[in-house]
Design a protein around this motif. Structure first.
Motif, short mmCIF file in Angstrom:
data_model
loop_
_atom_site.label_atom_id
_atom_site.label_comp_id
_atom_site.label_asym_id
_atom_site.label_seq_id
_atom_site.Cartn_x
_atom_site.Cartn_y
_atom_site.Cartn_z
N UNK A 37 0.86 -1.19 0.00
CA UNK A 37 0.00 0.00 0.00
C UNK A 37 0.89 1.23 0.00
N UNK A 38 0.75 2.04 -1.03
CA UNK A 38 1.51 3.30 -1.13
C UNK A 38 0.51 4.45 -1.16
N UNK A 39 0.62 5.33 -0.19
CA UNK A 39 -0.16 6.56 -0.15
C UNK A 39 0.80 7.69 -0.51
N UNK A 40 0.55 8.36 -1.60
CA UNK A 40 1.48 9.40 -2.06
C UNK A 40 1.65 10.51 -1.04
N UNK A 41 0.72 10.63 -0.09
CA UNK A 41 0.87 11.64 0.97
C UNK A 41 2.07 11.34 1.86
N UNK A 42 2.52 10.09 1.87
CA UNK A 42 3.64 9.68 2.72
C UNK A 42 4.99 9.76 2.01
N UNK A 43 5.01 10.25 0.78
CA UNK A 43 6.24 10.24 -0.02
C UNK A 43 6.52 11.63 -0.58
N UNK A 44 7.79 11.89 -0.82
CA UNK A 44 8.23 13.12 -1.47
C UNK A 44 8.73 12.75 -2.86
N UNK A 45 7.89 12.95 -3.85
CA UNK A 45 8.27 12.58 -5.22
C UNK A 45 8.85 13.77 -5.96
N UNK A 46 9.86 13.46 -6.78
CA UNK A 46 10.41 14.47 -7.68
C UNK A 46 9.46 14.63 -8.86
N UNK A 47 9.49 15.81 -9.48
CA UNK A 47 8.73 15.99 -10.70
C UNK A 47 9.43 15.28 -11.84
N UNK A 48 8.65 14.72 -12.71
CA UNK A 48 9.20 14.06 -13.89
C UNK A 48 9.97 15.08 -14.73
N UNK A 49 11.17 14.69 -15.13
CA UNK A 49 11.97 15.57 -16.00
C UNK A 49 12.47 14.83 -17.24
N UNK A 50 11.86 13.69 -17.52
CA UNK A 50 12.20 12.96 -18.74
C UNK A 50 13.22 11.86 -18.56
N UNK A 51 13.81 11.75 -17.36
CA UNK A 51 14.78 10.68 -17.13
C UNK A 51 14.08 9.32 -17.11
N UNK A 52 14.87 8.29 -17.31
CA UNK A 52 14.38 6.92 -17.16
C UNK A 52 14.02 6.72 -15.69
N UNK A 53 12.98 5.95 -15.42
CA UNK A 53 12.51 5.80 -14.04
C UNK A 53 13.58 5.20 -13.12
N UNK A 54 14.52 4.44 -13.64
CA UNK A 54 15.59 3.87 -12.81
C UNK A 54 16.66 4.89 -12.44
N UNK A 55 16.63 6.05 -13.07
CA UNK A 55 17.61 7.09 -12.77
C UNK A 55 17.20 7.99 -11.61
#
Length: 188
Positions: A37-55
Motif C-alpha cells: 500500500x503506497x499513499x502518495x501523501x507519505x512520499x516526497x516525489x520528484x517531478x518528472x523531467x524525462x529521465x528513465x525511471x531507474x535514474x
C-alpha cells in the motif's frame, strides 16, 4: 501475485480510507499475494523531467519501481477540479510509455458529487490504456455522502469494493491464461 494499492493524492483522507478498506479485503481474499500500500501523501516525489525511471532515487525510485514490479495495481484517486490530482499524473509521467504493460489496473474514485462520475473514464482510463495497462471496466465511485466522520457508512460501497477485487483478480487470471497460451503457441 504482486498487488499494489496506490492512493494518488497528497491531501485529504477519503481516498486513503477507501484504499485501507480495500487493503484489508485483499489480505483476506488473497493471503498468498504480496500486497503493498503506497499513499502518495507519505512520499516526497520528484517531478518528472524525462529521465528513465531507474535514474531517480529516494521516494521517487521506490514508488516507480513498486509500480513496475506490480502485477495488479489498484489506484485510488480523488477528483479535484473535475480532474485527477497532479500528483497522480506526475507518477504516470515518471514511468515509461509502456510501463503498465501486462498489469491489470482497477480504480477506486472519491468525489464530492456525482457530477464527476465520468472523469475516470474520460481522463484516467485513456492514460492507463495508452501506457498498455489492462484496465478493469468497472470502477468504484464513492461520493461525499458515503462518508461520515472519516468512515464509510454506505454498505453498498463495501460490496462494490469487494466486487472490484473479484473482477480485478479474475481479469488478472484471464490475462495470465492468455499469456501462457501465447507461449505454448509461439514459444515466447
Amino acid at each position: 501475485m504482486n498487488i499494489l494499492l496506490l492512493s494518488g493524492s497528497t491531501i485529504g483522507s477519503k481516498t486513503r480510507i477507501a484504499m485501507e478498506h480495500c487493503y484489508k479485503q485483499l489480505k483476506q481474499h488473497s493471503p498468498e499475494s504480496e500486497i503493498t500500500f503506497i499513499d502518495l501523501a507519505d512520499y516526497q516525489l520528484q517531478f518528472s523531467d524525462g529521465r528513465h525511471y531507474l535514474d531517480y532515487d529516494g521516494d521517487t525510485a521506490h514508488v516507480t519501481q513498486s509500480i513496475m514490479n506490480a502485477d495488479i495495481i489498484m489506484i485510488g484517486s480523488p477528483i479535484f477540479q473535475a480532474s485527477i490530482p497532479g500528483t497522480l499524473k506526475n507518477v504516470f509521467d515518471l514511468l515509461p510509455t509502456d510501463g503498465l504493460r501486462d498489469k491489470v489496473i482497477s480504480m477506486i474514485i472519491t468525489a464530492g458529487s456525482s457530477k464527476h462520475y465520468l472523469v475516470p473514464m474520460i481522463q484516467l482510463k485513456p492514460i492507463l490504456t495508452y501506457m498498455k495497462g489492462s484496465v478493469v471496466d468497472d470502477y468504484v465511485f464513492i461520493e461525499e455522502k458515503d462518508y461520515h466522520l472519516k468512515e464509510i457508512v454506505n454498505d453498498d460501497v463495501f460490496l462494490r469494493i469487494d466486487r472490484l477485487i473479484d473482477d480485478t483478480i479474475t481479469q488478472y487470471d484471464a490475462l495470465q491464461y492468455t499469456k501462457e497460451k501465447e507461449v505454448e503457441k509461439y514459444g515466447f
